[in-house]
Design an enzyme around this catalytic site. Sequence first.
Site, PDB file in Angstrom:
ATOM      1  N   SER A  98     -10.198  -0.731   6.953  1.00  0.00           N
ATOM      2  CA  SER A  98      -9.554  -0.482   5.652  1.00  0.00           C
ATOM      3  C   SER A  98      -8.867  -1.668   4.994  1.00  0.00           C
ATOM      4  O   SER A  98      -8.494  -1.589   3.832  1.00  0.00           O
ATOM      5  CB  SER A  98      -8.547   0.666   5.776  1.00  0.00           C
ATOM      6  OG  SER A  98      -9.220   1.899   5.724  1.00  0.00           O
ATOM      7  N   SER A 137      -9.991   1.783   2.862  1.00  0.00           N
ATOM      8  CA  SER A 137      -9.078   2.528   2.036  1.00  0.00           C
ATOM      9  C   SER A 137      -8.062   1.692   1.248  1.00  0.00           C
ATOM     10  O   SER A 137      -7.537   2.155   0.248  1.00  0.00           O
ATOM     11  CB  SER A 137      -8.307   3.528   2.899  1.00  0.00           C
ATOM     12  OG  SER A 137      -7.430   2.831   3.769  1.00  0.00           O
ATOM     13  N   LYS A 160       0.832  -1.205   0.000  1.00  0.00           N
ATOM     14  CA  LYS A 160       0.000   0.000   0.000  1.00  0.00           C
ATOM     15  C   LYS A 160       0.870   1.260   0.000  1.00  0.00           C
ATOM     16  O   LYS A 160       1.945   1.274   0.619  1.00  0.00           O
ATOM     17  CB  LYS A 160      -0.903  -0.035   1.247  1.00  0.00           C
ATOM     18  CG  LYS A 160      -2.015   0.995   1.278  1.00  0.00           C
ATOM     19  CD  LYS A 160      -2.917   0.773   2.507  1.00  0.00           C
ATOM     20  CE  LYS A 160      -4.034   1.796   2.602  1.00  0.00           C
ATOM     21  NZ  LYS A 160      -4.912   1.582   3.761  1.00  0.00           N
TER      22      LYS A 160
END
Lengths: 102, 485
Positions: free
Chosen positions: B177, B153, B78
């Site tokens: 997330s 997210s 990420k």
Amino acid sequence: MGNKTKKKIITAEDVRYVAKLSRLSLDEDKIGKFQEQLDGILGYIAQLDEVNTDGVLPTTHVLSSMKNVFREDELRESLTTEAALKNAPEADEHFFKVPKII
Amino acid sequence: MTKKDDYLSNIEGYGRALRENAVSLNSYAEVLASRAIDIDKDIHAFARIDKERVIERAEELENSSRAGRLWGVPVAVKDNLCVKDELTTCGSKILEGFRPPYNATVVEKLIAEGALLFAGANMDEFAFGSSCETSCYGGAKNPWDTSRIPGGSSGGSAAAVASTEVVAALGSDTGGSIRQPASMCGIVGFKPTYGRVSRYGLIAFASSLDQIGPLTRDITDSAILLEIISGHDHRDSTSVNVDVPRYTDSLSQDIKGMKIGIPEEYFQSGIDKGVTDSIDAAIKVYKDLGAETVEISLPHTKYAVSCYYIIGPAEASSNLARYDGVHYGHRCANSQDIIDMYIDSRNEGFGAEAKRRILLGNYSLSSGYYEAYYLKAQKVRTKIADDFREVFKSCDCILTPTAPTTAFKIGERIEDPLKMYLSDVFTIPANLAGLPAVTIPCGFGENDMPVGLQLMAEPFAEETLIRAAHAFERNTDYHKRFAGE
């Protein structure tokens, strides 16, 4: 304005003030929108008032077993000045460079 | 290579294919990177794919000892996890051009096991969002239906795995997330206990809630990654000094007599019928396997979202105070004095949702409001955690839907922040209480989109979750379904 108008939790004036605290400046047309959205969110959050929290300790750490963490006060390897300045928008030898302050 | 190539579906299958193929890892890496770039034209799971760097890494690995449990395995990282000298921007313009001078601890650990890193998985700006749409690069898309969001997210991490651009990914989970996007993309997402994994090098959102974890196609791979990334780290004083079990030993164990709690509060209004149907069917699978279900109650569940939207933004507004145009990232070009420079740089660098959360956080921390909001929320948080402590006296784990709906349409909720926030209603409590939680695919609901099943357990009871998740996988095949088939 009639009685039907719901009292605002956060006003446009509050939004301007918090923006200032946050080092943000919002366009006038955006302030109204933020005010409306934040008011909606805070209106929802107001449900917390229903919860009786008398005598309840606030959470300071989710795992009750956690203690303060200490270490010996001894020198450890850290970033070099060069590495620390590498991402700076502006730097001058060993310093971060910023616009004039006084 | 097509999307159906199942050698990209898990670590073992990939390793086998790699050994059986005579080709070298660097030529393989070139094919993998080109293929990912090609798929990513539709999915946008990455803020960027640096093909040259991927090949370079493969060459380094080719010349290494070939040791490591992830040797050559493509793993997405990420965009909020620091990768030394490579762009790491947290999906935000304010970190444009930022190349960290060090690796996050989890990145170090992946490298030590020989992983072929794909950095820069797309995400909501600063992880503020549940749809990936607040990324300054534009959001990722759901591989099952590209008109829909992948969740957020960690939407890029989830979409990259679900579209088989990579075998596995790392994400971060502050209020869901990892789990919510994994659920919406039909894969496994694991949020470990708070403190289980070092957060050193994770760009901070809400420090009392953030935790790093894996997104994979099956629970076996999550167990492998968890074993690798867990452990104490002196550079993160909130990481816990508790031995890391061999999580993979919990695979293949039976679950006879396991007590699974079903909390009534997670089955009330606002849930899609397709979701409840899939969860009901999953409960039946567990009963057939000899688990015992227990009706439980977590009475403060309905306050979790409110609690989170005070604590999360309060911590975020403090963490984001560091972005001022001085040390790194975006600086406004022509400010006259330093205060203007702070303001202009932040104004230009932060997107709308980041500004909203900074305002909300600073409001709730400001003089006169602190007690009514922040302190109150931390007290309610204690009550939410107490609810869990109480029910774990009578059950081993808790089963719930991961999200109340399947993936919604791109654009559907972006103008209505509160509605967006409510999509994390079932995932937030585990963060507030610091619990480990996993989502596994358990069916298809509205619009034939994937449904996820969430399991939560006591702190450091990751093994219970792995056992329960693997038992479900052995008796179902949802984890073997591919988007686009």
